[in-house]
Design a protein around this motif. Structure first.
Motif, PDB file in Angstrom:
ATOM      1  N   LEU A  67      60.505  98.921  68.312  1.00 18.92           N
ATOM      2  CA  LEU A  67      60.997  97.644  67.605  1.00 18.92           C
ATOM      3  C   LEU A  67      62.303  97.262  68.214  1.00 18.92           C
ATOM      4  CD1 LEU A  67      60.025  98.328  63.977  1.00 18.92           C
ATOM      5  CD2 LEU A  67      58.946  96.609  65.579  1.00 18.92           C
ATOM      6  N   LEU A  68      63.061  98.130  68.682  1.00 20.84           N
ATOM      7  CA  LEU A  68      64.367  97.570  69.338  1.00 20.84           C
ATOM      8  C   LEU A  68      64.325  97.184  70.763  1.00 20.84           C
ATOM      9  CD1 LEU A  68      66.824 100.049  67.574  1.00 20.84           C
ATOM     10  CD2 LEU A  68      66.070  97.988  66.675  1.00 20.84           C
ATOM     11  N   GLU A  69      63.165  97.262  71.225  1.00 17.95           N
ATOM     12  CA  GLU A  69      62.774  96.772  72.619  1.00 17.95           C
ATOM     13  C   GLU A  69      62.960  95.740  73.375  1.00 17.95           C
ATOM     14  OE1 GLU A  69      61.206  98.711  76.557  1.00 17.95           O
ATOM     15  OE2 GLU A  69      61.496  99.724  74.698  1.00 17.95           O
ATOM     16  N   ASP A  70      62.600  94.799  72.114  1.00 12.62           N
ATOM     17  CA  ASP A  70      62.492  93.403  72.350  1.00 12.62           C
ATOM     18  C   ASP A  70      62.890  92.522  70.942  1.00 12.62           C
ATOM     19  OD1 ASP A  70      61.898  91.078  74.011  1.00 12.62           O
ATOM     20  OD2 ASP A  70      60.406  90.847  72.710  1.00 12.62           O
ATOM     21  N   GLY A  71      63.746  91.452  71.258  1.00 15.12           N
ATOM     22  CA  GLY A  71      64.127  90.678  70.190  1.00 15.12           C
ATOM     23  C   GLY A  71      64.856  89.458  70.463  1.00 15.12           C
ATOM     24  N   VAL A  72      65.318  89.025  69.513  1.00 12.24           N
ATOM     25  CA  VAL A  72      66.324  87.883  69.670  1.00 12.24           C
ATOM     26  C   VAL A  72      67.897  88.048  69.189  1.00 12.24           C
ATOM     27  CG1 VAL A  72      66.940  85.456  68.808  1.00 12.24           C
ATOM     28  CG2 VAL A  72      64.505  85.947  69.036  1.00 12.24           C
ATOM     29  N   LEU A  73      68.622  87.920  70.369  1.00 14.05           N
ATOM     30  CA  LEU A  73      70.383  88.174  70.040  1.00 14.05           C
ATOM     31  C   LEU A  73      71.103  86.914  69.649  1.00 14.05           C
ATOM     32  CD1 LEU A  73      72.315  90.760  70.123  1.00 14.05           C
ATOM     33  CD2 LEU A  73      72.686  89.905  72.475  1.00 14.05           C
ATOM     34  N   SER A  74      71.717  87.118  68.598  1.00  9.73           N
ATOM     35  CA  SER A  74      72.366  85.829  68.291  1.00  9.73           C
ATOM     36  C   SER A  74      73.933  86.073  68.155  1.00  9.73           C
ATOM     37  CB  SER A  74      71.947  85.350  66.923  1.00  9.73           C
ATOM     38  OG  SER A  74      70.498  84.998  66.890  1.00  9.73           O
ATOM     39  N   VAL A  75      74.678  85.155  67.955  1.00  9.11           N
ATOM     40  CA  VAL A  75      76.152  85.545  67.957  1.00  9.11           C
ATOM     41  C   VAL A  75      76.584  84.344  66.751  1.00  9.11           C
ATOM     42  CG1 VAL A  75      76.721  83.581  69.466  1.00  9.11           C
ATOM     43  CG2 VAL A  75      78.356  85.709  69.133  1.00  9.11           C
ATOM     44  N   ALA A  76      77.766  84.760  66.012  1.00  8.13           N
ATOM     45  CA  ALA A  76      78.246  84.030  64.969  1.00  8.13           C
ATOM     46  C   ALA A  76      79.267  83.084  65.146  1.00  8.13           C
ATOM     47  CB  ALA A  76      78.698  85.173  63.903  1.00  8.13           C
ATOM     48  N   ARG A  77      79.040  82.002  64.516  1.00 12.37           N
ATOM     49  CA  ARG A  77      80.097  80.920  64.662  1.00 12.37           C
ATOM     50  C   ARG A  77      80.415  80.364  63.071  1.00 12.37           C
ATOM     51  NH1 ARG A  77      80.242  75.516  68.479  1.00 12.37           N
ATOM     52  NH2 ARG A  77      81.953  74.501  67.444  1.00 12.37           N
ATOM     53  N   PHE A  78      81.682  80.607  62.985  1.00 13.51           N
ATOM     54  CA  PHE A  78      81.986  80.379  61.717  1.00 13.51           C
ATOM     55  C   PHE A  78      82.929  79.060  61.549  1.00 13.51           C
ATOM     56  CE2 PHE A  78      81.689  84.818  61.887  1.00 13.51           C
ATOM     57  CZ  PHE A  78      81.107  85.175  60.922  1.00 13.51           C
ATOM     58  N   GLU A  79      82.831  78.114  60.733  1.00 14.46           N
ATOM     59  CA  GLU A  79      83.386  76.816  60.611  1.00 14.46           C
ATOM     60  C   GLU A  79      85.084  76.912  59.763  1.00 14.46           C
ATOM     61  OE1 GLU A  79      82.565  74.900  62.533  1.00 14.46           O
ATOM     62  OE2 GLU A  79      80.596  75.481  62.928  1.00 14.46           O
ATOM     63  N   ASP A  80      85.703  75.997  59.640  1.00 12.17           N
ATOM     64  CA  ASP A  80      87.023  76.045  58.811  1.00 12.17           C
ATOM     65  C   ASP A  80      86.692  76.078  57.462  1.00 12.17           C
ATOM     66  OD1 ASP A  80      88.273  76.091  61.270  1.00 12.17           O
ATOM     67  OD2 ASP A  80      88.767  73.988  61.287  1.00 12.17           O
TER      68      ASP A  80
END
Length: 392
Positions: free
Chosen positions: A320-333
């Motif tokens: 299961l950790l072989e493939d997937g979607v990597l995302s990064v966090a963006r925070f607003e004020d």
């Protein structure tokens, strides 16, 4: 400690009298509790290995077969009644491991090898003897993983040109894991060790003034290391000779404690950065979700969502950790936030490059820089995650 709520403790299991702060060089516990040492640096995991020698601080040979230095993330596993501990050995304290040297540094090849063998992961079975837990010598589950152990590279970056080196022209296997910081546990019973400050072991002794690429600099690679001198015995750590070698460190490494002969897998799909820990949960829709922090000032918080779904008892879960979607966090004020997927369309980078240079991909999509995002924990009863920021 437990905090009273309206005159009662927050949880009925936390019924103890808090201890007062003190400066004593010991472990202070509430009345009714006790402690003892289970494993200490240099304790052998197999019989026939020399016991720790305080005068010499051990040898390269003894350290390779003994409990490593500087514990960090750890986990407990019960495998068919066998009680196992998996413990990260993040780095070695130079002034301690080389305390028998006037310089407090490695002074010969033997010293360097000893320091290398103190890094990595220690996995060992424990058993009770006379009411206390101890290492079970010669258990078939006992294992040491060090900077020379064979690893398999998995995921999108496997076999990519940026992963190919003289030691591995195929770009499919690497050697060693080190600076293992926090950890994670998967629902299918594997241990995730997280490579953090891998950069401090690289240097450029063959070209002391060699210029370094921007990608190497972004990951903290410099012309000098932190005094470990690994390039002295293994030219893989000479970046001037092998500029791709650092691309093979900085990943989540999945280890199966139940199969001590199995090859650990570096999960490139989960991104390359200075991993602190890996908090794994199963979403309501069955996908595996992992939350991760890049523990360096000005870096980001990431999320990985598996392509496949978790099926209890299925052998396919191991992929299961072989493939997937990597995302990064963006925070607003205003305190709101969102996950930005790191894709070729959003970053202008190939998927392989996103896996290898995740920090750069995060910058390209405007991720929020954080004050050393370290340990992430998820609420088991609610869709909430918490991240500890080291500098805060």
């Amino acid at each position: 400690r437990a905090f009273p709520i309206s005159g009662t403790l927050a949880h009925p299991r936390l019924r103890f009298t808090p201890v007062a702060a003190n400066g004593e060089d010991t472990i202070t516990l509430p009345a009714g509790y006790g402690w003892h040492v289970v494993a200490a640096w240099g304790d052998p995991l197999w019989s026939g290995v020399a016991q720790f020698d305080q005068q010499t601080r051990g040898t390269a040979a003894s350290q390779a077969m003994a409990f490593g230095d500087n514990c960090d993330g750890m986990a407990f596993f019960d495998i068919d009644g066998h009680k196992l501990l998996a413990v990260n050995n993040e780095y070695c304290n130079r002034k301690i491991i080389y305390g028998n040297r006037e310089s407090d540094l490695p002074e010969n090849d033997e010293d360097v090898h000893k320091g290398m063998s103190a890094h990595g992961v220690s996995i060992f079975e424990i058993e009770q003897q006379d009411g206390q837990w101890r290492i079970r010598l010669d258990s078939p589950y006992n294992r040491r993983l060090t900077p020379t152990s064979r690893m398999e590279i998995t995921g999108p970056a496997r076999g990519h040109d940026l992963m190919k080196t003289a030691a591995d022209p195929t770009g499919t296997r690497s050697f060693g894991t080190w600076n293992n910081c926090g950890n994670g546990i998967t629902p299918w019973g594997t241990f995730l060790t997280c490579e953090e400050n891998f950069n401090v072991c690289f240097s450029t002794p063959s070209q002391p003034e060699a210029g370094l690429s921007d990608t190497l600099k972004r990951y903290g690679i410099k012309n000098v290391d932190w005094g470990y001198d690994w390039s002295r015995v293994d030219e893989r750590f000479d970046v001037a000779r092998h500029p791709n070698e650092p691309h093979r460190a900085g990943y989540i490494v999945e280890i199966d404690p139940a199969r001590p002969q199995s090859t650990p897998r570096k999960r490139t799909a989960m991104g390359r950065f200075k991993h602190e820990n890996c908090e794994v949960v199963v979403a309501d829709n069955g996908h595996v979700v992992a939350y991760m922090g890049d523990d360096e000032w000005g870096e980001f918080i990431y999320r990985f969502v598996s392509t496949g779904k978790y099926i209890p008892g299925s052998g396919e879960n191991r992929n299961l950790l072989e493939d997937g979607v990597l995302s990064v966090a963006r925070f607003e004020d205003d305190g709101s936030g969102r996950w930005i997927e790191l894709t070729p369309e959003s970053t202008g980078m190939s998927r392989e490059e996103i896996c290898i240079f995740s920090r750069i991909a995060g910058s390209k999509v405007g991720a929020t820089t954080m004050d050393r995002p370290e340990w992430v924990a998820a609420n088991p009863y609610k869709a909430e995650a918490y991240c500890c920021l080291t500098n805060n």
